[in-house]
Scaffold this active site. Structure first.
Site, PDB file in Angstrom:
ATOM      1  CE  LYS A  76      -4.233  -1.779   2.103  1.00 47.22           C
ATOM      2  NZ  LYS A  76      -5.168  -1.682   3.223  1.00 47.22           N
TER       3      LYS A  76
ATOM      4  N   GLY B 157      -3.736   0.856  17.221  1.00 45.92           N
ATOM      5  CA  GLY B 157      -2.901   0.583  16.058  1.00 45.92           C
ATOM      6  C   GLY B 157      -2.547   1.863  15.331  1.00 45.92           C
TER       7      GLY B 157
ATOM      8  CD  GLU C  93      -5.134  17.093  -0.550  1.00 48.33           C
ATOM      9  OE1 GLU C  93      -4.620  17.112   0.576  1.00 48.33           O
ATOM     10  OE2 GLU C  93      -4.497  17.357  -1.592  1.00 48.33           O
TER      11      GLU C  93
HETATM   12  P1  NDP Z   1       0.260  -2.952   9.575  1.00 46.67           P
HETATM   13  O1  NDP Z   1       1.269  -4.056   9.527  1.00 46.67           O
HETATM   14  O2  NDP Z   1       0.484  -1.719   8.781  1.00 46.67           O
HETATM   15  O3  NDP Z   1       0.102  -2.469  11.130  1.00 46.67           O
HETATM   16  C1  NDP Z   1      -0.019  -3.423  12.157  1.00 46.67           C
HETATM   17  C2  NDP Z   1      -0.408  -2.731  13.459  1.00 46.67           C
HETATM   18  O4  NDP Z   1      -0.639  -3.718  14.445  1.00 46.67           O
HETATM   19  C3  NDP Z   1       0.664  -1.794  14.024  1.00 46.67           C
HETATM   20  O5  NDP Z   1       0.053  -0.734  14.686  1.00 46.67           O
HETATM   21  C4  NDP Z   1       1.402  -2.719  15.008  1.00 46.67           C
HETATM   22  O6  NDP Z   1       2.063  -2.042  16.053  1.00 46.67           O
HETATM   23  C5  NDP Z   1       0.218  -3.497  15.563  1.00 46.67           C
HETATM   24  N1  NDP Z   1       0.588  -4.787  16.135  1.00 46.67           N
HETATM   25  C6  NDP Z   1       1.011  -5.891  15.474  1.00 46.67           C
HETATM   26  N2  NDP Z   1       1.218  -6.909  16.338  1.00 46.67           N
HETATM   27  C7  NDP Z   1       0.918  -6.430  17.582  1.00 46.67           C
HETATM   28  C8  NDP Z   1       0.916  -6.989  18.884  1.00 46.67           C
HETATM   29  N3  NDP Z   1       1.280  -8.243  19.108  1.00 46.67           N
HETATM   30  N4  NDP Z   1       0.534  -6.216  19.925  1.00 46.67           N
HETATM   31  C9  NDP Z   1       0.175  -4.949  19.714  1.00 46.67           C
HETATM   32  N5  NDP Z   1       0.142  -4.341  18.500  1.00 46.67           N
HETATM   33  C10 NDP Z   1       0.505  -5.081  17.446  1.00 46.67           C
HETATM   34  O7  NDP Z   1      -1.129  -3.642   9.241  1.00 46.67           O
HETATM   35  P2  NDP Z   1      -2.445  -2.927   8.688  1.00 46.67           P
HETATM   36  O8  NDP Z   1      -2.575  -1.639   9.408  1.00 46.67           O
HETATM   37  O9  NDP Z   1      -2.437  -2.922   7.224  1.00 46.67           O
HETATM   38  O10 NDP Z   1      -3.590  -3.956   9.142  1.00 46.67           O
HETATM   39  C11 NDP Z   1      -4.001  -4.065  10.499  1.00 46.67           C
HETATM   40  C12 NDP Z   1      -5.183  -5.012  10.592  1.00 46.67           C
HETATM   41  O11 NDP Z   1      -6.312  -4.458   9.926  1.00 46.67           O
HETATM   42  C13 NDP Z   1      -4.913  -6.366   9.944  1.00 46.67           C
HETATM   43  O12 NDP Z   1      -5.463  -7.347  10.790  1.00 46.67           O
HETATM   44  C14 NDP Z   1      -5.679  -6.300   8.634  1.00 46.67           C
HETATM   45  O13 NDP Z   1      -6.125  -7.575   8.236  1.00 46.67           O
HETATM   46  C15 NDP Z   1      -6.856  -5.406   9.012  1.00 46.67           C
HETATM   47  N6  NDP Z   1      -7.423  -4.681   7.857  1.00 46.67           N
HETATM   48  C16 NDP Z   1      -8.760  -4.877   7.562  1.00 46.67           C
HETATM   49  C17 NDP Z   1      -9.347  -4.210   6.510  1.00 46.67           C
HETATM   50  C18 NDP Z   1     -10.797  -4.455   6.209  1.00 46.67           C
HETATM   51  O14 NDP Z   1     -11.262  -4.025   5.138  1.00 46.67           O
HETATM   52  N7  NDP Z   1     -11.540  -5.068   7.100  1.00 46.67           N
HETATM   53  C19 NDP Z   1      -8.594  -3.276   5.658  1.00 46.67           C
HETATM   54  C20 NDP Z   1      -7.219  -3.124   6.061  1.00 46.67           C
HETATM   55  C21 NDP Z   1      -6.663  -3.827   7.118  1.00 46.67           C
HETATM   56  P3  NDP Z   1       3.579  -1.485  15.868  1.00 46.67           P
HETATM   57  O15 NDP Z   1       3.444  -0.210  15.107  1.00 46.67           O
HETATM   58  O16 NDP Z   1       4.050  -1.295  17.254  1.00 46.67           O
HETATM   59  O17 NDP Z   1       4.328  -2.541  15.127  1.00 46.67           O
END
Ligand code: NDP
Length: 271
Positions: free
Chosen positions: A65, A125, A77
Site C-alpha cells: 500500500k 494501532g 488528499e
Molecule cells: P500494519 O502491519 O500496517 O500495522 C499493524 C499494526 O498492528 C501496528 O500498529 C502494530 O504495532 C500493531 N501490532 C502488530 N502486532 C501487535 C501486537 N502483538 N501487539 C500490539 N500491537 C501489534 O497492518 P495494517 O494496518 O495494514 O492492518 C491491520 C489489521 O487491519 C490487519 O489485521 C488487517 O487484516 C486489518 N485490515 C482490515 C481491513 C478491512 O477491510 N476489514 C482493511 C485493512 C486492514 P507497531 O506499530 O508497534 O508494530
C-alpha cells in the site's frame, strides 16, 4: 473485457474477487477482476504489466500500500494523509491513487447504527489501516479520537498531521485511565493469537467494539468484548465490502448494493 486486479503477498485469502464479481453481476458491468500474487520487489512490474494489457484499475493490499503511492501521478488528499493507496485507476495515460479503507469503515459503522458525533473513540494501532481511517473518523466530529499503539512514536507521528483536531496519542497502558464509547481494533494482534494489547477494563457495557479483522469465528478481540458485555460487536467484513464498493464506484461510476453482497459473503464464509 475491462481488467482489474488485487495485488498482494499473500493473496490467496483475498475475498475481493468474490465481492467485485458480485458487484459486477448486480450492476450489469462487464469486467474481469482477479487476485494476483506479487513477489516482494516486483510490485511496479505487476502494475506496469496490467497497464500494458489495458487494465483499468487495481486494488492493493499488504504489503504494497505504501509502495503503490510512489507509482501514482495523482493522489487524492485522503491518500496523501493516509500515506497509503489501496485503489489504483489507470486513465488518460496516468496512474491515480486513492484510499477507500476509511470510507469503508465509517460507512460500516453508520450501517450498524454506531453514532460518532460527539463520541469518544479509541483507535488501537498506527499501521496502514489505522492511518487510512483517521480523516473520515475526524470528519464525523467525535469528541475525541485517541490513537494508541505499541510503538507510541508512530501514533505521535500520525497525530502531528492533524493540528487543531481533537486527536491525541498514547500508549496501551495509558488507555486504561480513560473512558470510550467506541473502540476500534486496527492492530494485527490477534491474527496470530496474540493477546489484546489493552486492559480489558476499558471495555465497559456501553462500548461498541469494532475489529477490522474478521473470520469464520468471533475474533479474539471481539471474544473479550463479548465477555465484557460490550454493547455492540462488529467485525471488519462490512468494512471490507464497503471499501470495495467505494473502489468499484471510482472505477465504474456506479454504486453497488453493499448489504446484499455482505450477506452473500458471510454465507460463503460460513461453509
Ligand atoms: P500494519 O502491519 O500496517 O500495522 C499493524 C499494526 O498492528 C501496528 O500498529 C502494530 O504495532 C500493531 N501490532 C502488530 N502486532 C501487535 C501486537 N502483538 N501487539 C500490539 N500491537 C501489534 O497492518 P495494517 O494496518 O495494514 O492492518 C491491520 C489489521 O487491519 C490487519 O489485521 C488487517 O487484516 C486489518 N485490515 C482490515 C481491513 C478491512 O477491510 N476489514 C482493511 C485493512 C486492514 P507497531 O506499530 O508497534 O508494530
Amino acid at each position: 473485457m475491462d481488467q482489474y486486479r488485487v495485488f498482494g503477498n499473500p493473496i490467496k485469502q483475498s475475498r475481493s474477487p468474490f465481492i467485485h464479481q458480485k458487484f459486477a453481476e448486480q450492476t450489469n458491468e462487464l469486467l474481469n477482476y482477479q487476485s494476483e500474487y506479487v513477489e516482494l520487489g516486483a510490485f511496479e512490474l505487476a502494475v506496469r504489466q496490467l497497464i500494458k494489457i489495458g487494465g483499468k484499475g487495481a486494488n492493493v493490499t499488504a504489503p504494497f500500500k505504501e509502495e503503490a503511492m510512489t507509482l501514482c501521478d495523482h493522489l487524492s488528499e485522503r491518500a496523501k494523509l493516509a500515506g497509503a493507496v489501496n485503489t489504483l485507476s489507470f486513465k488518460d495515460g496516468c496512474i491515480w491513487g486513492d484510499t477507500t479503507d476509511g470510507d469503508g469503515l465509517v460507512n460500516d459503522l453508520l450501517a450498524n447504527k454506531v453514532a460518532l458525533l460527539g463520541k469518544r473513540i479509541l483507535l488501537l494501532g498506527a499501521g496502514g489501516a489505522a492511518k487510512g481511517v483517521i480523516l473520515p473518523l475526524l470528519e464525523k466530529n467525535p469528541a475525541k479520537l485517541v490513537v494508541a499503539n505499541r510503538t507510541v512514536s508512530k501514533a505521535e507521528n500520525i497525530v502531528e498531521q492533524y493540528p487543531g483536531k481533537p486527536i491525541s496519542s498514547c500508549s496501551f497502558e495509558e488507555v486504561a485511565e480513560q473512558a470510550f464509547d467506541v473502540i476500534i481494533n486496527a492492530t494485527s494482534a490477534g491474527l496470530n493469537g496474540q493477546a489484546l494489547p489493552i486492559s480489558e477494563h476499558v471495555i465497559q457495557p456501553n462500548v461498541t467494539c469494532y475489529d477490522m479483522t474478521y473470520g469464520k469465528e468471533l475474533t479474539p478481540f471481539l471474544q473479550i468484548a463479548k465477555k465484557r458485555n460490550a454493547a455492540k460487536l462488529i467485525d471488519g467484513l462490512g468494512m471490507l465490502v464497503g471499501q470495495a464498493a467505494v473502489s468499484f464506484n471510482i472505477w465504474r461510476n456506479i454504486q453497488p448494493d453493499e448489504k446484499k453482497v455482505l450477506t452473500l459473503l458471510r454465507k460463503e464464509m460460513s461453509v
